[in-house]
Enzyme design. Structure first.
Site, PDB file in Angstrom:
ATOM      1  CB  THR A  79      -0.984   0.013   1.304  1.00 13.71           C
ATOM      2  OG1 THR A  79      -1.681  -1.209   1.265  1.00 13.71           O
ATOM      3  CG2 THR A  79      -1.954   1.269   1.075  1.00 13.71           C
ATOM      4  CD  GLU A  80      -1.184   5.374  -0.707  1.00  7.10           C
ATOM      5  OE1 GLU A  80      -0.564   6.103  -1.554  1.00  7.10           O
ATOM      6  OE2 GLU A  80      -2.782   5.366  -0.661  1.00  7.10           O
ATOM      7  CG  LEU A  81       4.980   2.784  -4.270  1.00 10.67           C
ATOM      8  CD1 LEU A  81       6.149   3.454  -5.032  1.00 10.67           C
ATOM      9  CD2 LEU A  81       5.104   1.204  -4.409  1.00 10.67           C
ATOM     10  CB  ILE A  82       4.108   1.586   2.931  1.00 11.33           C
ATOM     11  CG1 ILE A  82       3.448   3.014   3.072  1.00 11.33           C
ATOM     12  CG2 ILE A  82       4.766   1.241   4.345  1.00 11.33           C
ATOM     13  CD1 ILE A  82       1.956   2.815   4.118  1.00 11.33           C
TER      14      ILE A  82
ATOM     15  CD1 TRP B 128       2.633   6.792  -2.765  1.00 12.06           C
ATOM     16  CD2 TRP B 128       3.152   6.002  -4.944  1.00 12.06           C
ATOM     17  NE1 TRP B 128       1.625   6.230  -3.468  1.00 12.06           N
ATOM     18  CE2 TRP B 128       1.855   5.788  -4.648  1.00 12.06           C
ATOM     19  CE3 TRP B 128       3.640   5.533  -6.021  1.00 12.06           C
ATOM     20  CZ2 TRP B 128       0.772   5.188  -5.716  1.00 12.06           C
ATOM     21  CZ3 TRP B 128       2.936   5.008  -7.123  1.00 12.06           C
ATOM     22  CH2 TRP B 128       1.502   4.923  -6.916  1.00 12.06           C
TER      23      TRP B 128
END
Lengths: 456, 397
Positions: B145-148, B305
């Site tokens: 998720t969200e490039l975490i 990101w």
């Protein structure tokens, strides 16, 4: 006995508790045969001649300007042919005279011309014009100044007071709270009729300490100039004696009342399975919502099954919301936002414990309504209502640990909680306006006699 | 060779309605179906359908030379099915071209990695099954998720059979002097990492239509010229990767059609492929293409990101966000403990990261972005409705 009464609110025009208190007492006074010409800060220059009990609900209107009166009569006779007036037409009539739901819109400030000329007229009245009096009017002139909407509106009402004084016939003037004190004072000056100032809340209560200096001055002058002062509680009486140096001899205490319905057959409709504790009121410093939040955090440590509701809105809302998140109250505390009457009734019928942790509450009528629903109440000792009811827990607003102890006890002993709620429910059945209005009538008579003996 | 790797994020959350406290225990429907349908319809018409058609056309024209990748969340697929099945059909046609890679993630676009490892693994598995079911695709690349991303994520993904690559942000504080154009390995050297080249990605995703930007307007020639300059860094025949990662809604939604975003994309493959040193690849190709010893990178702290900080602060900064997510995972554990699997789907829809994004109070530069993407008047309201929904869900146990 004929009364000229100035108030800022009267149902259906409601901003706070003042409207409901005025309504209750006016209705009961009408029952005792008192006639009241009620003046509100309406856009049109009108008064409400109240003679029968029903008039408190139907609010008949008289214009000071006969031309406007004619227009008004024609407008409504063509509009409503029926003999009985429905609620909607009362609202229409109030709309016509510029009294909408929020008192903030009563009078448009733009209509205001120069207003201080009124006091020049006062100073030409030679009668009883002592040095003290000079100071009073100087103060009013100096402190009834401000660009805020509310000050403009108070100025306007004060100017109009002269007209009402000329046209109306009455024995006693009755003014509610600082907003109408200058008007009441002016009428007393012009007509030499006795003035009863009624104090429902002081600026100290609202501000949680010293507040707006202008309002303090107006409260001081309004009560000092009055012949008698009615306080809604001993708590408030002590406050005006110590803070405003009002002569204790002219203070009369008349507790507010609440005409409750008998709700004994009502089935509880729960929101939460767990024991539910509510804060219901404006989320402002005066009402102590921050103490409620801290209490919730502490109770949840022992009783994670407890649930908390904050119902209402106010200028401290965001701070309280953030604080509850900071304290990690999880989903055990919910916010309802502002509630209308119907929703207030619904929510009171869903909870077990009501807490009013007010920092300073001249009276505080809300707990009486909670009690009518059989809800066990915990109320601040710094309130007038705590002088009236027996079947409620009374705690200093700052004593969170004491409140936590009580709430924990009630959660652990649900039978005791229920029994206390039931005793409270029975108790408030007997707190009606009849007794209170008898005291008010006595105060009118007293004021009339004092004045009579002075002038003759 | 410099390989352009396009990865597009396709996601739609289930937005909550104004769920009032007085509805607790009376109404168990938390979601704003009207709004969710409206958004899906709007984005499908403006973005998904025209962009998918464009991608299909480009893939056909380039005869296998143009490759792209997608990560599509479970909540997006469900809402395609409910409101716009035509969108799902075009994605299936894209899957059939063989030039499209599908990337694994959490089914609900959640932040479970940070709070509940088992829940995270379950959601990853659910998403993998979904990709297999809908597109017949077996995922080997992962994006959270969200490039975490943080080191712990690579340990968990490595444990799941078949995943060999993870996508994340090319955050300056991790790379320092290194270039995001190389393929790296995770800290323990077992998983490949591809890092977003955020300048060029954001030139397309955020700055494309910004008239205040010095490089406005962004033409294909200009963009390809920048890419060619990058390829000069190519040394000793090493394969480099230019990772252009962005929201798919960039096309037609964040950047409207009038900005020329579709024309830009339409011309880009042709211009890139004219240069023999440039080409397109899928994330899963990198594993084979990287013809050098890949350096390991450690991410002790999470990156993402989002926003200028590229950390977790978009979702987990203020007290409301932290209280809400703590309450959520506590409740989720309770639901599982009491075997109330009937409540699990609704509960998991509340795990979507967007709910916490709406509660953000970052009101400066990034706050504007937050406001643009939020269906509520204020973060406070987003919080109140969310907590009310959690309160009701708990009453149903």
């Amino acid at each position: 006995m004929k009364i000229l009464m100035f108030s800022w609110e009267f149902p259906p025009l409601i901003a706070g508790g003042l409207a409901m208190a005025c309504y209750g007492m006016v209705k009961a006074l009408l029952e005792l045969g008192v006639e009241i010409d009620l003046v509100l800060p309406t856009k049109e220059m009108v008064y409400f001649p109240l003679k029968k009990v029903e008039d408190a609900d139907t609010l008949p209107v008289v214009f000071l300007d006969p031309v406007r009166q004619k227009e008004y009569d024609e407008f409504f006779t063509t509009k409503t042919a029926s003999t009985t007036e429905s609620v909607s037409t009362i609202l229409e009539r109030l709309e016509f005279i510029g009294a909408t739901f929020s008192p903030e819109t009563y009078i448009s400030g733009s209509e205001l011309k120069t207003w201080s000329h009124i006091f020049e007229k006062v100073s030409t009245i030679k009668y009883e014009h002592t040095r003290t009096e000079e100071r009073v009017w100087e103060n009013i002139k100096e402190y009834l100044i401000g660009d805020e909407d509310i000050f403009k509106k108070v100025q306007e009402l004060t100017i109009r007071a002269e007209k009402y004084a000329q046209v109306l016939d009455f024995d006693v003037i009755h003014a509610h709270d600082w907003l109408t004190y200058p008007a009441g004072m002016l009428v007393k000056k012009l007509t030499q009729k006795p003035l009863v100032s009624h104090i429902h809340a002081t600026e100290f209560d609202r501000a949680g300490g010293a507040g707006d200096e202008r309002i303090h001055k107006l409260e001081y002058e309004g009560m000092t100039y009055a012949d008698l002062v009615i306080c809604v509680s001993k708590y408030t009486a002590n406050m005006i004696i110590s803070r405003y140096n009002i002569d204790p001899g002219k203070i009369r205490i008349v507790h507010n009342a609440y005409d409750v319905d008998d709700l004994s057959g009502l089935q509880k409709e729960r929101i939460f399975k767990g024991p539910t504790i509510i804060f219901l009121g404006r989320i402002t410093l005066q009402k102590g919502p921050d103490y409620f939040i801290e209490l919730a955090g502490q109770v949840l440590k022992t009783h994670p099954e407890a649930r908390f509701i904050i119902a209402g809105s106010g200028d401290m809302g965001r701070r309280i919301l953030y604080r509850s998140a900071y304290l990690k109250l999880k989903n055990k505390l919910v916010f309802t936002g502002f509630l209308n009457r119907k929703d207030v009734e619904k929510i009171l019928n869903s909870v077990d414990i009501y807490i009013m942790p007010s920092v300073s509450e001249p009276f505080g009528i809300a707990p009486l309504e909670a009690m009518a629903y059989g809800v066990t109440t915990i109320i601040s000792k710094q309130s007038g209502v705590s002088e009236v009811v027996q079947n409620a827990y009374k705690v200093d607003f700052w004593d969170i640990s004491k409140m936590v102890e009580i709430v924990n006890y009630l959660i652990e002993n649900p039978e005791d909680c229920k029994a206390m709620g039931e005793r409270g429910r029975l108790e408030v059945q007997n707190i009606g306006w009849t007794e209170a209005s008898e005291k008010i009538l006595k105060t009118y008579q007293e004021a009339f006699q004092i004045y009579d003996s002075q002038t003759h | 060779m410099l390989n352009l790797i396009f990865y597009f994020q396709v996601h739609q959350p289930y937005r909550l309605r104004n769920y009032n406290a007085l509805e607790i225990n009376k109404n168990h429907d938390y979601f704003n179906h009207t709004l969710n349908k409206e958004v899906m319809d709007k984005v499908a018409t403006k973005c998904y359908i025209p962009t998918n058609n464009l991608m299909l056309k480009l893939i056909e024209q380039c005869k296998g030379e143009f490759k792209i990748s997608y990560s599509i969340t479970g909540t997006a697929i469900e809402q395609f099915k409910a409101y716009r099945p035509d969108v799902l059909d075009t994605f299936k046609r894209l899957a059939d071209t063989g030039c499209v890679e599908f990337i694994g993630e959490t089914y609900y676009h959640s932040l479970a990695l940070l709070y509940d490892t088992n829940e995270f693994l379950e959601q990853v598995e659910m998403h993998r099954d979904l990709m297999r079911r809908e597109f017949g695709y077996h995922t080997t690349t992962f994006r959270n998720t969200e490039l975490i991303y943080q080191d712990r994520l690579s340990d968990l993904i490595h444990e799941i059979e078949g995943f060999n690559t993870i996508l994340t942000e090319g955050a300056d504080r991790i790379l320092n002097w290194r270039s995001p154009l190389f393929a790296y390995k995770n800290y323990s050297g077992v998983i490949s990492l591809l890092l977003k080249y955020y300048q060029l990605s954001d030139d397309i995703a955020f700055r494309f239509s910004n008239r205040g930007w010095a490089e406005y307007p962004l033409t294909v020639t200009k963009f390809v010229n920048w890419v060619e300059q990058l390829s000069l860094a190519e040394q000793k025949g090493r394969s480099l990767f230019l990772n252009l990662f962005m929201d798919y809604e960039t096309f037609g939604e964040h950047q409207w059609e009038e900005t020329g975003i579709f024309k830009f994309m339409e011309k880009l493959p042709e211009y890139i492929l004219k240069n023999p040193h440039l080409g397109f690849a899928q994330p899963s190709d990198a594993f084979q293409l990287a013809n050098y010893q890949q350096e390991t990178l450690a991410f002790p702290e999470p990156v993402s990101w989002a926003d200028a900080e590229r950390d977790l602060s978009a979702w987990l900064e203020n007290d409301m966000q932290n209280n809400a997510i703590d309450a959520y995972f506590e409740l989720l554990a309770k639901i599982k403990q009491s075997n109330r699997f009937d409540l699990l789907d609704e509960a998991r829809k509340l795990s979507t990261s967007d709910h916490f994004y709406y509660m953000s109070t970052k009101y400066f530069q990034d706050g504007d972005v937050h406001k643009y993407f939020s269906p509520y008047d204020s973060p406070d309201q987003a919080y109140i409705y969310y907590i009310n929904a959690l309160a009701d869900l708990e009453e149903r146990l």
